[in-house]
Design a protein around this motif. Structure first.
Motif, PDB file in Angstrom:
ATOM      1  N   GLU A 191      -1.172  -3.307   4.029  1.00 48.50           N
ATOM      2  CA  GLU A 191      -0.869  -3.136   5.457  1.00 48.50           C
ATOM      3  C   GLU A 191       0.616  -3.303   5.762  1.00 48.50           C
ATOM      4  N   ARG A 225      -3.238  -0.063   8.279  1.00 42.28           N
ATOM      5  CA  ARG A 225      -3.909  -0.470   7.031  1.00 42.28           C
ATOM      6  C   ARG A 225      -4.344   0.752   6.252  1.00 42.28           C
ATOM      7  N   HIS A 249      -6.689   3.093   4.352  1.00 43.41           N
ATOM      8  CA  HIS A 249      -8.106   3.475   4.511  1.00 43.41           C
ATOM      9  C   HIS A 249      -8.747   2.952   5.798  1.00 43.41           C
ATOM     10  N   LYS A 250      -7.961   2.526   6.747  1.00 43.47           N
ATOM     11  CA  LYS A 250      -8.574   1.999   7.986  1.00 43.47           C
ATOM     12  C   LYS A 250      -7.952   2.683   9.194  1.00 43.47           C
ATOM     13  N   ASP A 251      -8.621   2.565  10.341  1.00 47.53           N
ATOM     14  CA  ASP A 251      -8.043   3.090  11.575  1.00 47.53           C
ATOM     15  C   ASP A 251      -6.932   2.161  12.063  1.00 47.53           C
TER      16      ASP A 251
END
Ligand code: GLU
Length: 477
Positions: free
Chosen positions: A172, A219, A221-223
Motif C-alpha cells: 500500500e 492497496r 488488488h483492492k479498491d
C-alpha cells in the motif's frame, strides 16, 4: 511547484516513475529522488540536479527492481537544494519513506517535540519532520500507517501533497493533499499517483483527483479508500475520464513546449470559441452565464481574483467589461484578497481565473468569497479541477494542456472567454448597440486567423525580440 509520481501494480515501477518525473520537469525543480521496494529492501536514491542525474546515480547505487515505488522532484523551500535535502526522506527507523510537495508551517514546534522524544534529523527539510511525526504517532498510538498519517496531518499547519510508504506494509501507499494537487490513475489492477495526469496518460484515462483535505489508501488488488483527513468520513471516489492524450502533451516537432504552445494559440482560441460564438445566429452561448444571467445582469460590481498571468488576463478584461458592459470591475491578487477583510455585497459577482484550476491562493479566495455569500464564477482550463468544482458556475478555456511555465495559450484563451462573457452581458444589458455587437462578433471570428498571420511573420517578431531582449524597460503606447 514540483512533482510527485508513484506506482503500485504488476509492472516494473522504475521506468514508469522516471518517465513520469520527466513529464513533470516542466514544473521546475532543483533535485529529484526515488524509493523502490524490491520485495525485500526499500531502496532510496536521490540527488541534487536533474532527472538524468538521478538516473546516472540510480544505476550505480540501487537495484531497480520492484512493482511499487514513489518518485519526487523537489523545489526547495526548507534547506538548500542538495542531495541530503532531496526527497524521499526516511523516518528514523528506516521503515517509512515520504515524498512531499508543499510547506509544513509549524515544523519548528513539531521538531522540538520530536527531539525531546529522541528523534534526530539529517536534513534541513520540514518534510523529514513530518515523516518522523507519522512514525512517532504510529508507534505511540499503535495504529496502522493510514491512521498514523491522518493523526499526524491533523497536527500539521501548512500545505501538502504527500505519498508515504512503509516497507513492512509493501502492498500500500498512503497519499494525502491539502493545497497541492494530487491525481490517482486507475489501471487494470494497478494504480498511479501523480501531481497531474501527464505521467500516467499512456496507461490509463481514468483518474480520481483528490480534493483538498482528503487522503487515500491505495492497496494492491483492492479498491481505493478515500477519507476526509479531519473527520475520517468516507468519500465516494469520483472517477473521471480524462480528455487528454499523449500527443497533446508532447513537443510535436518544436524545440520547446513554449514554442509549441505559442503556435497553438490560433487553434486554442478557435476551440474556446467553438459552440459559443455563433456569428451567423448573432448569439454567444455560454451555459454557465445563461443559467445565471439574472445574477450577472443585476451585478453591482464584478470582483476578479487570480494570480500571476491569470491576474493579467483579469486586468485586460476589466477594460472590456467596463467599456462595453458598463459593470464596475475590481481585479485583485488572490493572495491579497484571501488575507484581508474584503467587502463583498450580495449583488457582487466574483470571477476566479486560473489555468490549472488548482492555484492554492485562488482556491482559498474562492472559499472566502463563498463564505461571504458571493456568487463565484470560475474560468479555468483543466476540466474537473478543484476550482471548477468549487465554484457555482463557470466556463472552461479550451487551451489544452499548457506545459511551458511562461503562459501563452492559456492567457489568450482566458481573455477570449472573458471577452465573450463581456460581450454577451453587454448585449443582454443593452449597453452596446446592435450594430457594434454584430461587428464585434464578426471581428472575433477573425482573431484566430489574425493570430496565425502574426505568428507566421516570425522574422518580424525576431527583429523586435532582438531589440527588446537587451532593454531594461519598455513603454507601450
Ligand atoms: N518543503 C519541502 C522541502 O523543502 C518540499 C518542497 C517541495 O514542494 O518540493 O523539501
Amino acid at each position: 511547484m514540483c512533482g510527485i509520481v508513484g506506482y503500485i501494480g504488476h509492472r516494473d515501477a522504475y521506468p514508469i516513475i522516471i518517465e513520469g518525473l520527466r513529464r513533470l520537469e516542466y514544473r521546475g525543480y532543483d533535485s529529484a529522488g526515488i524509493a523502490l521496494y524490491d520485495g525485500t529492501n526499500l531502496n532510496v536514491s536521490k540527488t541534487k540536479g536533474k532527472v538524468t542525474d538521478l538516473e546516472c546515480r540510480i544505476e550505480k547505487e540501487i537495484t531497480i527492481n520492484g512493482t511499487v515505488g514513489i518518485g519526487h522532484t523537489r523545489w526547495a523551500t526548507h534547506g538548500i537544494p542538495n542531495d541530503v535535502n532531496a526527497h524521499p526522506h526516511y523516518s528514523n527507523s528506516g521503515n517509512l519513506v515520504i515524498i512531499h510537495n508543499g510547506i509544513i508551517e509549524n515544523y519548528e514546534s513539531l521538531k522540538k517535540e520530536l527531539i525531546k522524544r529522541g528523534y534526530s534529523f539529517t536534513s534541513d527539510t520540514d518534510t523529514e519532520i513530518l515523516i518522523n511525526l507519522i512514525e512517532d504517532v504510529k508507534q505511540k498510538e499503535n495504529v496502522k500507517l493510514g491512521k498514523a498519517v491522518q493523526i499526524a496531518l491533523n497536527q500539521v499547519v501548512g500545505a501538502y501533497a504527500i505519498a508515504v510508504f512503509d516497507k513492512n506494509k509493501p502492498d500500500e501507499i498512503v497519499i494525502a493533499r491539502l493545497g497541492s494537487p494530487l491525481a490517482i490513475g486507475i489501471g487494470e489492477d494497478e494504480f498511479f499517483i501523480a501531481s497531474d495526469a501527464t505521467p500516467f496518460l499512456e496507461y490509463t484515462n481514468n483518474a480520481i483527483y483528490l480534493e483538498d483535505g482528503e487522503m487515500a489508501i491505495i492497496r494492491r488488488h483492492k479498491d481505493i479508500k478515500i477519507r476526509k483527513i479531519k473527520d475520517d468520513s468516507l468519500v465516494n471516489p469520483y472517477v473521471q475520464e480524462l480528455q487528454l492524450n499523449l500527443e497533446q502533451i508532447e513537443k510535436g516537432g518544436y524545440d520547446h513546449f513554449m514554442l509549441k504552445e505559442i503556435f497553438e494559440q490560433p487553434r486554442a482560441i478557435k476551440d474556446t470559441f467553438r459552440g459559443r460564438l455563433q456569428t451567423d445566429k448573432g448569439i454567444i452561448k455560454m451555459a454557465g452565464v445563461d443559467d445565471n444571467l439574472e445574477k450577472f445582469l443585476n451585478a453591482n460590481k464584478i470582483i476578479i481574483i487570480a494570480c500571476g498571468t491569470s491576474w493579467h488576463a483579469g486586468l485586460v478584461s476589466e477594460y472590456i467589461f467596463e467599456d462595453i458592459a458598463r459593470i464596475p470591475v475590481e481585479v485583485e491578487y488572490a493572495s491579497e484578497f484571501r488575507y484581508r477583510n474584503p467587502v463583498i455585497n450580495e449583488n457582487d459577482i466574483v470571477i476566479a481565473i486560473s489555468q490549472s484550476g488548482e492555484t492554492a491562493d485562488t482556491l482559498a479566495a474562492i472559499k472566502l468569497a463563498k463564505s461571504r455569500g458571493a456568487f463565484v464564477f470560475g474560468v479555468c482550463n483543466v476540466v474537473g479541477s478543484s476550482i471548477a468544482r468549487e465554484t457555482h458556475a463557470g466556463a472552461y478555456t479550451h487551451a489544452g494542456p499548457e506545459i511551458g511555465v511562461a503562459s501563452t495559450k492559456a492567457f489568450t484563451t482566458q481573455i477570449t472567454v472573458l471577452t465573450l462573457i463581456a460581450l454577451k452581458l453587454a448585449k443582454a444589458k443593452g449597453t452596446i448597440s446592435n450594430s457594434d455587437y454584430h461587428r464585434n462578433l464578426s471581428e472575433l471570428e477573425l482573431i484566430p486567423k489574425k493570430v496565425e498571420k502574426a505568428l507566421l511573420s516570425d522574422s518580424h517578431i525576431k527583429t523586435i525580440v532582438a531589440i527588446i531582449i537587451i532593454a531594461i524597460s519598455m513603454l507601450f503606447t
